[in-house]
Design a protein around this motif. Structure first.
Motif, short mmCIF file in Angstrom:
data_model
loop_
_atom_site.label_atom_id
_atom_site.label_comp_id
_atom_site.label_asym_id
_atom_site.label_seq_id
_atom_site.Cartn_x
_atom_site.Cartn_y
_atom_site.Cartn_z
N PHE A 109 47.36 42.57 52.57
CA PHE A 109 48.19 43.12 51.50
C PHE A 109 47.37 43.30 50.22
O PHE A 109 47.59 44.24 49.45
N ALA A 110 46.41 42.42 49.98
CA ALA A 110 45.53 42.57 48.82
C ALA A 110 44.69 43.84 48.95
O ALA A 110 44.45 44.55 47.97
N THR A 111 44.27 44.13 50.18
CA THR A 111 43.52 45.36 50.44
C THR A 111 44.37 46.58 50.10
O THR A 111 43.88 47.56 49.52
N PHE A 112 45.66 46.52 50.44
CA PHE A 112 46.58 47.60 50.09
C PHE A 112 46.66 47.77 48.57
O PHE A 112 46.56 48.88 48.04
N LEU A 113 46.88 46.67 47.84
CA LEU A 113 47.04 46.76 46.39
C LEU A 113 45.82 47.40 45.73
O LEU A 113 45.94 48.32 44.91
N TYR A 114 44.64 46.91 46.11
CA TYR A 114 43.43 47.45 45.47
C TYR A 114 43.25 48.93 45.82
O TYR A 114 43.01 49.76 44.95
N ASN A 115 43.35 49.26 47.09
CA ASN A 115 43.08 50.64 47.50
C ASN A 115 44.15 51.61 47.00
O ASN A 115 43.85 52.77 46.68
N TYR A 116 45.39 51.15 46.92
CA TYR A 116 46.45 52.03 46.41
C TYR A 116 46.19 52.40 44.95
O TYR A 116 46.16 53.58 44.59
N PHE B 292 36.75 46.37 38.25
CA PHE B 292 37.51 45.28 38.87
C PHE B 292 36.85 44.80 40.15
O PHE B 292 36.85 43.60 40.45
N LEU B 293 36.27 45.70 40.88
CA LEU B 293 35.62 45.32 42.12
C LEU B 293 34.36 44.50 41.88
O LEU B 293 34.08 43.53 42.59
N CYS B 294 33.59 44.87 40.86
CA CYS B 294 32.39 44.10 40.52
C CYS B 294 32.74 42.66 40.16
O CYS B 294 32.08 41.72 40.61
N ILE B 295 33.79 42.49 39.37
CA ILE B 295 34.23 41.14 39.01
C ILE B 295 34.62 40.36 40.25
O ILE B 295 34.26 39.19 40.42
N SER B 296 35.34 41.02 41.14
CA SER B 296 35.81 40.35 42.34
C SER B 296 34.67 39.95 43.27
O SER B 296 34.68 38.88 43.86
N VAL B 297 33.67 40.84 43.42
CA VAL B 297 32.54 40.55 44.31
C VAL B 297 31.72 39.38 43.77
O VAL B 297 31.29 38.51 44.53
N ILE B 298 31.49 39.37 42.47
CA ILE B 298 30.76 38.25 41.86
C ILE B 298 31.51 36.93 42.11
O ILE B 298 30.92 35.90 42.45
N LEU B 299 32.83 36.99 41.95
CA LEU B 299 33.65 35.81 42.22
C LEU B 299 33.55 35.40 43.69
O LEU B 299 33.47 34.21 44.02
N ASN B 300 33.54 36.40 44.58
CA ASN B 300 33.45 36.11 46.01
C ASN B 300 32.15 35.40 46.37
O ASN B 300 32.14 34.46 47.17
N ILE B 301 31.06 35.82 45.76
CA ILE B 301 29.77 35.16 46.02
C ILE B 301 29.83 33.69 45.61
O ILE B 301 29.45 32.79 46.35
N GLY B 302 30.35 33.47 44.39
CA GLY B 302 30.44 32.09 43.91
C GLY B 302 31.36 31.23 44.76
O GLY B 302 31.02 30.09 45.10
N SER C 44 41.23 41.26 42.60
CA SER C 44 40.95 42.67 42.30
C SER C 44 42.20 43.53 42.45
O SER C 44 42.46 44.42 41.63
N GLY C 45 43.01 43.29 43.48
CA GLY C 45 44.21 44.09 43.71
C GLY C 45 45.26 43.91 42.64
O GLY C 45 45.77 44.89 42.07
N ILE C 46 45.60 42.65 42.34
CA ILE C 46 46.63 42.37 41.32
C ILE C 46 46.13 42.77 39.94
O ILE C 46 46.87 43.31 39.11
N GLY C 47 44.85 42.50 39.67
CA GLY C 47 44.29 42.85 38.37
C GLY C 47 44.34 44.34 38.11
O GLY C 47 44.69 44.78 37.00
N LEU C 48 44.03 45.14 39.12
CA LEU C 48 44.06 46.59 38.95
C LEU C 48 45.49 47.10 38.76
O LEU C 48 45.73 48.02 37.96
N ILE D 298 49.56 48.58 32.16
CA ILE D 298 49.33 48.43 30.72
C ILE D 298 48.70 49.68 30.10
O ILE D 298 49.14 50.17 29.05
N ARG D 299 47.69 50.23 30.74
CA ARG D 299 46.89 51.30 30.15
C ARG D 299 47.44 52.70 30.38
O ARG D 299 47.05 53.65 29.72
#
Length: 441
Positions: free
Chosen positions: A145-152, A169-179, A206-210, A216-217
């Protein structure tokens, strides 16, 4: 409308590349979700865990391709309506597509849990890794479901010309994933389960953040009551575009899954080599796939605006870019195949490295075939002819699977490697001929 790129005006090359580069970087970064798992598991857990994660990658690529296809199809609708400047229809399409794809994502999640054991049997997963692969997959399924949110939401933004924010958003998420990967595996000693949990947490962020960012924007895209009506014409257009694109994506990855089954029959060493080399291969041609998606957005916006001469000019310029890029990346992968394998595999695993190098040098020499095929997929999707993309996918994957079965019995595993580019080039020939006879007038 706060669009970063209106692709219906301005210099074609500059506009197309300005839109495509963030898209390329974003998809490469998205691949790091599984690549980080592969690196951590291969380096710190062992070969069996590496084979399990590798086999899981092909399965998850297939499952997520279904969602990605639906989102890509919706993005084509968003681009066309944006080109038409029809914001009312765009917003109605947002509502209908979100509900449809969201419900489907939930159904896919529960079905994946239920069928996990049967799927592993179909894939001929060796008994000694079934346990750890099942543990890894069941956690990864939580992230569907997270994959759906981000890709949508990323495809929504790309459809209206913003390819930068999804990358952020993806860069932030990938850095977090590594850690988190390193923390769960090395500190908490959670093994392969920890790698999966780290990935899922990062995906949801990444999905919810996007989703929050879009709300907002982009206040002009916030839905009102009148936008939430079920308009038959809008639903039909989205169903055709999303359904056909989903079919094309899922058929493509189902064929890859079938090839994975053949590979698995050769044993754990071949599985591990294929697991690593196919990831390197995917990252190598991922930028040209994303250029094809950017090209599709360019075509769709101009198709909606009725600028057909600009479309023809764009095709010629995009083709030159794809050919030059593919020649460059083919040379890189062919020359550095062994060092690339050794990033993910310990030096003492010489058999795995040698098999992977063989695969990469065969595939790497033929990237121009897949580059042109991605352009053809994007073009036919953008002009509201997604069924042709399905036809090309069936040709490419059908030939690949049949040849993989036949050639592997004659010349061994190398026959599987050769079947892939042969399928690309035959599909290219069909797609180009159809364009020349039907549209290039």
């Amino acid at each position: 409308m706060k669009s970063k790129q209106d692709l219906t005006v301005g210099n074609i090359n500059k506009k197309l590349w300005a839109f495509a580069i963030p898209l390329m970087l974003g998809n490469v970064m998205q691949q790091f979700y599984n690549l980080v798992d592969t690196w951590v598991v291969g380096k710190y857990i062992g070969d069996n865990a590496l084979a399990a994660v590798g086999s899981s990658y092909s399965l998850m690529t297939f499952l997520t391709s279904v969602i990605l296809g639906l989102c890509l199809g919706s993005s084509a609708f968003f681009s066309i309506t944006f080109g038409e400047k029809n914001i009312k229809r765009l917003k109605n399409g947002m509502f209908i597509s979100f509900v449809m794809i969201g419900i489907f994502s939930l159904i896919l999640t529960f079905a994946s849990f239920y069928l996990c054991g049967r799927i592993m049997k179909i894939l001929q997963v060796p008994y000694d890794i079934q346990g750890i692969m099942s543990e890894y997959l069941k956690w990864i399924f939580v992230g569907i479901f997270a994959t759906f949110l981000y890709n949508y939401f990323s495809n929504l933004l790309r459809g209206i010309g913003n390819s930068v924010i999804p990358l952020v958003f993806l860069c932030i998420s990938v850095i977090l994933n590594i850690g988190l990967d390193l923390y769960f595996v090395l500190v908490l000693k959670q093994g392969i389960r920890g790698a999966a949990i780290a990935t899922v947490i990062s995906q949801y962020i990444s999905g919810i953040g996007l989703m929050i960012y879009v709300y907002i924007r982009y206040p002009e895209l916030r839905l009102k009551y009148e936008d939430t009506k079920f308009v038959k014409r809008t639903a039909y257009d989205i169903a055709i575009l999303s359904g056909m694109t989903c079919l094309q994506q899922s058929v493509m990855n189902f064929g890859i899954l079938m090839v994975q089954g053949i590979v698995n029959s050769f044993g754990t060493q071949i599985m591990a080599a294929f697991a690593v080399s196919v990831k390197i291969d995917t990252i190598a041609y991922m930028p040209v796939q994303d250029f094809g998606n950017a090209f599709s957005t360019f075509i769709a916006q101009n198709f909606g605006a009725g600028k057909y001469d600009r479309i023809k000019d764009g095709i010629k310029k995009a083709l030159k870019s794809v050919v030059l890029f593919c020649i460059f990346i083919s040379a890189i992968v062919f020359i550095f195949a062994k060092p690339l394998m050794m990033i993910f595999v310990n030096a003492e695993s010489t058999e795995i490295i040698n098999i992977g190098v063989q695969y990469l040098r065969i595939e790497g020499a033929c990237y121009i075939g897949i580059g042109i095929l991605f352009m053809l997929y994007g073009y036919y999707r953008a002009i509201n002819k997604p069924s042709m993309s399905v036809v090309l996918t069936v040709i490419s994957l059908g030939i690949r699977v049949v040849l993989a079965y036949v050639l592997s019995r004659v010349i061994g595993v190398v026959g599987i490697w050769w079947s892939i580019p042969i399928g690309w080039f035959i599909a290219d020939a069909v797609g180009i001929c159809f364009y020349l006879f039907k549209f290039d007038r």
